[in-house]
Design an enzyme around this catalytic site. Structure first.
Site, mmCIF file in Angstrom:
data_model
loop_
_atom_site.group_PDB
_atom_site.id
_atom_site.type_symbol
_atom_site.label_atom_id
_atom_site.label_comp_id
_atom_site.label_asym_id
_atom_site.label_seq_id
_atom_site.Cartn_x
_atom_site.Cartn_y
_atom_site.Cartn_z
ATOM 1 N N GLY A 1 24.977 22.895 6.726
ATOM 2 C CA GLY A 1 25.154 24.338 6.626
ATOM 3 C C GLY A 1 26.448 24.765 7.282
ATOM 4 O O GLY A 1 26.598 25.920 7.704
ATOM 5 N N THR B 1 29.280 25.483 6.144
ATOM 6 C CA THR B 1 30.132 26.457 5.457
ATOM 7 C C THR B 1 29.571 27.875 5.545
ATOM 8 O O THR B 1 30.189 28.817 5.063
ATOM 9 C CB THR B 1 30.302 26.078 3.981
ATOM 10 O OG1 THR B 1 29.010 26.022 3.345
ATOM 11 C CG2 THR B 1 30.989 24.727 3.841
ATOM 12 N N GLY B 2 28.398 28.025 6.159
ATOM 13 C CA GLY B 2 27.785 29.342 6.306
ATOM 14 C C GLY B 2 28.343 30.092 7.506
ATOM 15 O O GLY B 2 29.189 29.589 8.243
ATOM 16 N N THR C 1 18.839 26.742 12.752
ATOM 17 C CA THR C 1 18.282 27.487 11.623
ATOM 18 C C THR C 1 17.085 28.310 12.066
ATOM 19 O O THR C 1 16.239 27.850 12.828
ATOM 20 C CB THR C 1 17.854 26.519 10.507
ATOM 21 O OG1 THR C 1 18.981 25.741 10.114
ATOM 22 C CG2 THR C 1 17.318 27.266 9.300
ATOM 23 N N SER C 2 16.993 29.534 11.558
ATOM 24 C CA SER C 2 15.880 30.417 11.896
ATOM 25 C C SER C 2 14.612 29.982 11.161
ATOM 26 O O SER C 2 14.643 29.132 10.278
ATOM 27 C CB SER C 2 16.243 31.859 11.507
ATOM 28 O OG SER C 2 15.285 32.768 11.982
ATOM 29 N N HIS D 1 18.366 42.895 11.078
ATOM 30 C CA HIS D 1 19.465 42.003 10.707
ATOM 31 C C HIS D 1 20.072 42.497 9.400
ATOM 32 O O HIS D 1 19.484 43.326 8.699
ATOM 33 C CB HIS D 1 18.966 40.559 10.529
ATOM 34 C CG HIS D 1 18.689 39.858 11.823
ATOM 35 N ND1 HIS D 1 17.547 40.092 12.554
ATOM 36 C CD2 HIS D 1 19.409 38.950 12.519
ATOM 37 C CE1 HIS D 1 17.567 39.335 13.652
ATOM 38 N NE2 HIS D 1 18.688 38.638 13.652
ATOM 39 N N LYS E 1 19.995 38.238 5.390
ATOM 40 C CA LYS E 1 19.124 37.301 6.103
ATOM 41 C C LYS E 1 17.874 37.061 5.270
ATOM 42 O O LYS E 1 17.171 38.010 4.902
ATOM 43 C CB LYS E 1 18.749 37.848 7.480
ATOM 44 C CG LYS E 1 17.922 36.863 8.320
ATOM 45 C CD LYS E 1 17.761 37.369 9.748
ATOM 46 C CE LYS E 1 16.882 36.446 10.587
ATOM 47 N NZ LYS E 1 17.440 35.072 10.685
ATOM 48 N N GLY F 1 13.747 34.328 13.857
ATOM 49 C CA GLY F 1 13.337 33.295 14.804
ATOM 50 C C GLY F 1 13.355 33.795 16.237
ATOM 51 O O GLY F 1 12.523 33.402 17.061
ATOM 52 N N THR F 2 14.298 34.687 16.544
ATOM 53 C CA THR F 2 14.366 35.251 17.889
ATOM 54 C C THR F 2 13.130 36.084 18.190
ATOM 55 O O THR F 2 12.553 35.991 19.282
ATOM 56 C CB THR F 2 15.629 36.126 18.036
ATOM 57 O OG1 THR F 2 16.776 35.328 17.768
ATOM 58 C CG2 THR F 2 15.725 36.715 19.433
#
Length: 246
Positions: free
Chosen positions: A9, A11-12, A76-77, A131, A135, A141-142
């Site tokens: 990931g 390139t994100g 990752t979330s 967000h 997203k 995830g937080t």
């Protein structure tokens, strides 16, 4: 000796930030950059895997890294305690390390820790997180990690009060804590934890305005930590002296 990092990931948005930090981190280099659609056999030959892919791909990245005997840092979330439990036996059996970081922001981690510390003193706790509209997962995830910390802190008191929890508009409950997710343009990342009791309320708010600046200090802590970690570790708080460990 240089630690070779395979960044999935890369390139994100988050992957680009992680790559920029590693470029300046002594003893580490990004040896290969994969997208979420890449063949995961490309992980072979790396010393450390960093996953900044998508929730759908992430679990395969973790499993493949563990199968190759590689430590992995998961940025990752979407990794709840229940999902982490699916891979914990694999990590422990392989004697590798898997470090899950719901948020690299020091302010976010401190905000969640403060909310957890206050939670035993308030019967009502709710989380509102926002967000950008791109997203793909919710709750964040937080927010999930914050709710899990709150539930753990209230182990003696029991679940928070969440009336009418059967109604969809009351949010998704994690550890009994209702979480309300907003996805809208013009926002990067914001979380409010609202604790209420008789005659008063206490709100902890964290607002990310520049991800590159906010996440870099946490990434600098997490990458070297993940390279030598053993077992499953959840949260940047394990790298900070704030009295919380997973």
């Amino acid at each position: 000796m240089t630690t070779k990092v395979a960044l999935v990931g890369g390139t994100g948005k988050l992957g680009t930030i992680i790559a920029a930090v590693i470029e300046e981190l002594e003893g580490f280099e990004v040896s290969r950059v994969l997208t979420s659609a890449s063949d995961l056999s490309e992980l072979a030959g790396a010393d450390l895997v960093i996953d900044a892919s998508t929730p759908q791909v992430s679990i395969d990245v973790v499993r493949t890294a563990v199968e190759h005997g590689l430590n992995i840092l998961v940025a990752t979330s979407g990794w709840s305690a229940e999902r982490i439990a699916l891979v914990r036996p694999l990590v422990e059996a392989a004697d590798t390390g898997a470090v899950f970081i719901p948020n690299f922001s020091l302010g976010s981690v401190l905000g969640s820790a403060l909310a957890a510390a206050a939670a035993p003193y308030f019967g009502s706790v709710e989380i509102v997180e926002a967000h950008r509209e791109t997203k793909v997962d919710s709750p964040s995830g937080t927010a999930v990690r914050t709710a899990e910390l709150i539930a753990a802190a209230r182990a003696t008191q029991g679940p928070v009060s969440a009336p009418h929890a059967d109604q969809r508009a009351r949010g998704q409950q994690v550890g009994s804590v209702p979480i309300h997710s907003l996805r809208r343009p013009g926002v990067i990342a914001k979380q409010e934890v609202i604790l209420s009791g008789p005659g008063e309320s206490l709100t902890f708010t964290h607002d990310t305005t520049d991800p590159g600046l906010a996440y870099a200090p946490g990434i600098r802590l997490a990458v070297p930590y993940a390279a030598t970690a053993t077992g499953v570790v959840v949260g940047l708080e394990n790298m900070l002296d704030i009295g919380i460990r997973s």
